[in-house]
Motif scaffolding. Sequence first.
Motif, mmCIF file in Angstrom:
data_model
loop_
_atom_site.group_PDB
_atom_site.id
_atom_site.type_symbol
_atom_site.label_atom_id
_atom_site.label_comp_id
_atom_site.label_asym_id
_atom_site.label_seq_id
_atom_site.Cartn_x
_atom_site.Cartn_y
_atom_site.Cartn_z
ATOM 1 N N SER A 1 0.845 -1.195 0.000
ATOM 2 C CA SER A 1 0.000 0.000 0.000
ATOM 3 C C SER A 1 0.879 1.243 0.000
ATOM 4 C CB SER A 1 -0.934 0.021 1.204
ATOM 5 O OG SER A 1 -0.207 0.227 2.390
ATOM 6 N N ILE A 2 0.305 2.341 -0.470
ATOM 7 C CA ILE A 2 0.983 3.634 -0.499
ATOM 8 C C ILE A 2 0.135 4.603 0.313
ATOM 9 C CG2 ILE A 2 1.810 5.506 -1.968
ATOM 10 C CD1 ILE A 2 1.952 3.391 -4.241
ATOM 11 N N GLU A 3 0.739 5.224 1.326
ATOM 12 C CA GLU A 3 0.023 6.143 2.209
ATOM 13 C C GLU A 3 -0.032 7.540 1.585
ATOM 14 O OE1 GLU A 3 -1.275 5.115 5.206
ATOM 15 O OE2 GLU A 3 -0.560 3.102 4.761
ATOM 16 N N PHE A 4 -1.134 8.245 1.811
ATOM 17 C CA PHE A 4 -1.314 9.610 1.305
ATOM 18 C C PHE A 4 -1.802 10.518 2.419
ATOM 19 C CE2 PHE A 4 -1.823 7.214 -2.658
ATOM 20 C CZ PHE A 4 -0.950 7.911 -3.468
ATOM 21 N N GLU A 5 -1.500 11.809 2.265
ATOM 22 C CA GLU A 5 -2.023 12.834 3.162
ATOM 23 C C GLU A 5 -2.498 14.016 2.325
ATOM 24 O OE1 GLU A 5 0.733 14.041 6.134
ATOM 25 O OE2 GLU A 5 1.236 11.993 6.685
ATOM 26 N N ASN A 6 -3.502 14.680 2.790
ATOM 27 C CA ASN A 6 -3.997 15.921 2.182
ATOM 28 C C ASN A 6 -4.527 15.758 0.760
ATOM 29 O OD1 ASN A 6 -3.238 17.263 4.537
ATOM 30 N ND2 ASN A 6 -1.191 17.590 3.768
ATOM 31 N N ILE A 7 -5.093 14.628 0.425
ATOM 32 C CA ILE A 7 -5.782 14.458 -0.852
ATOM 33 C C ILE A 7 -7.251 14.255 -0.519
ATOM 34 C CG2 ILE A 7 -6.060 13.056 -2.907
ATOM 35 C CD1 ILE A 7 -3.153 12.281 -2.710
ATOM 36 N N SER A 8 -8.092 15.206 -0.882
ATOM 37 C CA SER A 8 -9.517 15.080 -0.611
ATOM 38 C C SER A 8 -10.346 15.493 -1.806
ATOM 39 C CB SER A 8 -9.953 15.896 0.593
ATOM 40 O OG SER A 8 -9.034 16.772 1.039
ATOM 41 N N PHE A 9 -11.562 14.980 -1.842
ATOM 42 C CA PHE A 9 -12.489 15.299 -2.919
ATOM 43 C C PHE A 9 -13.912 15.150 -2.412
ATOM 44 C CE2 PHE A 9 -11.667 10.780 -3.139
ATOM 45 C CZ PHE A 9 -12.878 10.206 -3.472
ATOM 46 N N ILE B 1 -12.879 1.850 -1.777
ATOM 47 C CA ILE B 1 -13.573 2.036 -3.047
ATOM 48 C C ILE B 1 -12.623 1.721 -4.198
ATOM 49 C CG2 ILE B 1 -15.207 3.729 -2.146
ATOM 50 C CD1 ILE B 1 -13.546 5.913 -3.395
ATOM 51 N N PRO B 2 -13.152 1.271 -5.326
ATOM 52 C CA PRO B 2 -12.300 0.978 -6.491
ATOM 53 C C PRO B 2 -11.659 2.246 -7.047
ATOM 54 C CG PRO B 2 -14.494 0.039 -6.766
ATOM 55 C CD PRO B 2 -14.538 0.917 -5.559
ATOM 56 N N PHE B 3 -10.458 2.109 -7.566
ATOM 57 C CA PHE B 3 -9.725 3.232 -8.145
ATOM 58 C C PHE B 3 -10.512 3.862 -9.287
ATOM 59 C CE2 PHE B 3 -6.550 4.956 -11.099
ATOM 60 C CZ PHE B 3 -5.883 5.828 -10.259
ATOM 61 N N ALA B 4 -11.240 3.061 -10.056
ATOM 62 C CA ALA B 4 -11.993 3.546 -11.209
ATOM 63 C C ALA B 4 -13.111 4.512 -10.821
ATOM 64 C CB ALA B 4 -12.578 2.378 -11.981
ATOM 65 N N HIS B 5 -13.560 4.491 -9.575
ATOM 66 C CA HIS B 5 -14.652 5.354 -9.148
ATOM 67 C C HIS B 5 -14.183 6.720 -8.662
ATOM 68 C CE1 HIS B 5 -17.677 1.838 -8.454
ATOM 69 N NE2 HIS B 5 -17.072 1.784 -9.615
ATOM 70 N N LEU B 6 -12.873 6.969 -8.664
ATOM 71 C CA LEU B 6 -12.339 8.264 -8.243
ATOM 72 C C LEU B 6 -12.490 9.288 -9.365
ATOM 73 C CD1 LEU B 6 -8.991 7.157 -6.576
ATOM 74 C CD2 LEU B 6 -11.101 7.808 -5.431
ATOM 75 N N PRO B 7 -12.592 10.581 -9.011
ATOM 76 C CA PRO B 7 -12.603 11.629 -10.041
ATOM 77 C C PRO B 7 -11.258 11.683 -10.774
ATOM 78 C CG PRO B 7 -13.334 12.486 -7.917
ATOM 79 C CD PRO B 7 -12.823 11.113 -7.682
ATOM 80 N N LYS B 8 -11.276 12.183 -12.008
ATOM 81 C CA LYS B 8 -10.064 12.236 -12.830
ATOM 82 C C LYS B 8 -8.947 13.043 -12.172
ATOM 83 C CE LYS B 8 -12.039 11.574 -17.382
ATOM 84 N NZ LYS B 8 -12.222 12.126 -18.723
ATOM 85 N N GLU B 9 -9.285 14.129 -11.490
ATOM 86 C CA GLU B 9 -8.265 14.959 -10.853
ATOM 87 C C GLU B 9 -7.493 14.173 -9.795
ATOM 88 O OE1 GLU B 9 -11.763 16.184 -10.315
ATOM 89 O OE2 GLU B 9 -11.600 16.647 -12.432
ATOM 90 N N ILE B 10 -8.173 13.326 -9.060
ATOM 91 C CA ILE B 10 -7.535 12.525 -8.010
ATOM 92 C C ILE B 10 -6.714 11.404 -8.629
ATOM 93 C CG2 ILE B 10 -7.947 11.134 -5.947
ATOM 94 C CD1 ILE B 10 -8.634 14.160 -5.710
ATOM 95 N N LYS B 11 -7.200 10.801 -9.702
ATOM 96 C CA LYS B 11 -6.435 9.748 -10.389
ATOM 97 C C LYS B 11 -5.100 10.275 -10.890
ATOM 98 C CE LYS B 11 -10.394 7.139 -12.064
ATOM 99 N NZ LYS B 11 -11.108 6.687 -13.262
ATOM 100 N N LYS B 12 -5.083 11.524 -11.364
ATOM 101 C CA LYS B 12 -3.841 12.118 -11.853
ATOM 102 C C LYS B 12 -2.839 12.312 -10.719
ATOM 103 C CE LYS B 12 -5.903 14.542 -15.732
ATOM 104 N NZ LYS B 12 -6.246 15.854 -16.311
ATOM 105 N N ILE B 13 -3.305 12.610 -9.542
ATOM 106 C CA ILE B 13 -2.427 12.809 -8.386
ATOM 107 C C ILE B 13 -1.838 11.474 -7.916
ATOM 108 C CG2 ILE B 13 -2.327 13.539 -5.970
ATOM 109 C CD1 ILE B 13 -4.547 15.559 -6.668
ATOM 110 N N ILE B 14 -2.667 10.440 -7.869
ATOM 111 C CA ILE B 14 -2.227 9.135 -7.348
ATOM 112 C C ILE B 14 -1.323 8.411 -8.341
ATOM 113 C CG2 ILE B 14 -3.014 6.879 -6.598
ATOM 114 C CD1 ILE B 14 -5.443 8.243 -5.384
ATOM 115 N N LYS B 15 -1.624 8.437 -9.625
ATOM 116 C CA LYS B 15 -0.832 7.812 -10.685
ATOM 117 C C LYS B 15 -0.394 6.379 -10.338
ATOM 118 C CE LYS B 15 1.060 12.156 -12.211
ATOM 119 N NZ LYS B 15 2.242 12.980 -12.329
ATOM 120 N N PRO B 16 -1.210 5.382 -10.631
ATOM 121 C CA PRO B 16 -0.874 4.006 -10.254
ATOM 122 C C PRO B 16 0.318 3.413 -10.995
ATOM 123 C CG PRO B 16 -2.800 4.021 -11.640
ATOM 124 C CD PRO B 16 -2.470 5.464 -11.335
ATOM 125 N N ASN B 17 0.697 3.931 -12.132
ATOM 126 C CA ASN B 17 1.802 3.337 -12.879
ATOM 127 C C ASN B 17 3.127 3.886 -12.454
ATOM 128 O OD1 ASN B 17 -0.090 1.933 -14.216
ATOM 129 N ND2 ASN B 17 -0.137 3.234 -16.001
#
Length: 66
Positions: free
Chosen positions: A7-15, A50-66
């Motif tokens: 897992s990868i921990e995050f802080e201060n990412i909200s939507f 929640i599944p990664f696919a259900h996140l908004p596009k702006e949040i997906k760009k921040i997390i970047k799974p690849n």
Amino acid sequence: MAKHKKSIEFENISFSQERNSYTVLRFFPLKMSVDVMAYEDGVKAGVRNIPFAHLPKEIKKIIKPN
């Protein structure tokens, strides 16, 4: 053989979605899901997965799974 992070921990990412707001806690790359702290009408509702696919596009760009 490459070592994979569980897992990868995050802080201060909200939507927000509808009346709920979420704060991303951790991302699980093998399962492609995220744990979020959910707030319903400003009241803490608990941790949800929640599944990664259900996140908004702006949040997906921040997390970047690849």
